[in-house]
Design a protein around this motif. Structure first.
Motif, short mmCIF file in Angstrom:
data_model
loop_
_atom_site.label_atom_id
_atom_site.label_comp_id
_atom_site.label_asym_id
_atom_site.label_seq_id
_atom_site.Cartn_x
_atom_site.Cartn_y
_atom_site.Cartn_z
N ARG A 27 0.83 -1.20 0.00
CA ARG A 27 0.00 0.00 0.00
C ARG A 27 0.86 1.25 0.00
O ARG A 27 1.99 1.25 0.52
N ASP A 54 -8.87 14.19 2.93
CA ASP A 54 -8.25 14.41 1.63
C ASP A 54 -7.14 13.39 1.36
O ASP A 54 -6.95 12.94 0.23
N CYS A 56 -7.09 10.35 2.61
CA CYS A 56 -7.78 9.09 2.33
C CYS A 56 -8.16 9.00 0.86
O CYS A 56 -7.96 7.96 0.21
N GLU A 57 -8.69 10.08 0.31
CA GLU A 57 -9.08 10.10 -1.09
C GLU A 57 -7.86 10.04 -2.01
O GLU A 57 -7.85 9.31 -3.01
N ARG A 58 -6.81 10.78 -1.67
CA ARG A 58 -5.62 10.84 -2.51
C ARG A 58 -4.93 9.49 -2.62
O ARG A 58 -4.48 9.09 -3.69
N PHE A 59 -4.84 8.76 -1.50
CA PHE A 59 -4.10 7.51 -1.49
C PHE A 59 -5.00 6.27 -1.51
O PHE A 59 -4.50 5.15 -1.46
N ALA A 60 -6.30 6.48 -1.59
CA ALA A 60 -7.26 5.37 -1.61
C ALA A 60 -7.06 4.47 -0.40
O ALA A 60 -6.97 3.24 -0.51
N LEU A 61 -6.96 5.09 0.78
CA LEU A 61 -6.76 4.36 2.02
C LEU A 61 -7.88 4.70 2.99
O LEU A 61 -8.52 5.76 2.89
N ASN A 62 -8.09 3.80 3.95
CA ASN A 62 -9.07 4.11 4.98
C ASN A 62 -8.46 5.05 6.02
O ASN A 62 -7.25 5.27 6.06
#
Length: 271
Positions: A27, A54, A56-62
């Motif tokens: 990840r 932001d 979370c959205e940028r890195f596609a992480l929870n």
């Protein structure tokens, strides 16, 4: 997909298809990405880094993964969490600069950041003239050989235009020169610090060696430092170390910082 075949007791062969395991992808690291942006100067002390949502959205992480990575930067003293506002970059003086992870980030990402360079230069200006002065009092024959070998390596590399790795080799010999001076103090703290400080010293050396307009003059300043230590002239060693760092500042385009200790040569006895 591939076949797995087994031979039975009667000689018959039975095969079945097995799926090939796909290695799991690592990840993305929020800590690594933000460290690069902070150390390179994109975010300055006092700036807020992007909000958790932001990131979370940028890195596609929870959110849990993002918070875990931000904790690495908090523990390193680089950012602070402010309830209701987000995460703010702390002043350079608050960073755990001797932490192994921090020094690694600094070496990899801080070269374009004059603020970090200035802080490291100020520290070296406070420390290295005194280290050189102590080395001039305590250096053994073995220490002098180590200093001279590193200096000769710098010179031979400088005079070898055919070397494909001249920049890297010159920096390696340059750092070995300074480490040898730290070790020549025969003080266990300085000797250990030479290893801990190696990444920060290397950062300035690599950058200044690339930027130096007259490498021969830089080499001469190092020679004078070596000779003052060899001749056991502590006061001259102090001044010579200052001159080396002044050359580094010039190559980096930085003004020599006013530090509490670095400009007190006049207070020292010339003996």
């Amino acid at each position: 997909m591939f076949d797995i075949c087994q031979r039975g007791p009667n000689g018959s062969e039975r095969c079945h298809v097995k799926s090939k395991q796909t290695p799991s992808r690592k990840r993305p690291s929020v800590a690594e990405a933000l460290a690069q942006e902070i150390f390179s100067g994109e975010y300055q002390p006092g700036d807020f880094v992007p909000r958790e949502v932001d990131l979370c959205e940028r890195f596609a992480l929870n959110r849990s993964a993002v918070r875990s990575d931000l904790r690495q930067l908090v523990d390193a003293g680089i950012i602070e969490r402010i309830s209701g506002h987000g995460s703010k970059v702390r002043e350079y003086s608050d960073w755990n600069i001797l932490d192994a992870q921090v020094t690694e980030w600094m070496t990899r990402y801080a070269a374009p950041n004059p603020g970090v360079q200035r802080e490291i230069l100020a520290f070296r200006l406070d420390v290295e003239p005194y280290v050189a002065m102590t080395a001039a009092k305590r250096a053994t024959a073995h220490d002098l050989v180590a200093i001279e070998e590193a200096f000769n390596g710098m010179g031979s590399d400088l005079n070898d235009p055919t070397s494909n790795d001249s920049g890297r080799l010159h920096s390696d010999y340059d750092i070995a020169f300074h480490v040898a001076i730290f070790k020549a103090t025969h003080n266990i703290v300085w000797s250990q610090l030479s290893h801990i400080l190696r990444p920060s010293i290397l950062l300035l050396i690599e950058t200044s060696n690339v930027s130096a307009s007259d490498p021969a003059q830089s080499l001469e300043r190092h020679r004078l430092l070596m000779e003052s230590i060899r001749a056991r002239r502590p006061h001259e060693a102090f001044l010579a170390a200052q001159a080396v760092l002044a050359g580094t500042a010039s190559a980096l385009g930085l003004e020599i910082p006013e530090t509490p200790l670095g400009h007190n040569a006049e207070l020292l006895s010339p003996t």
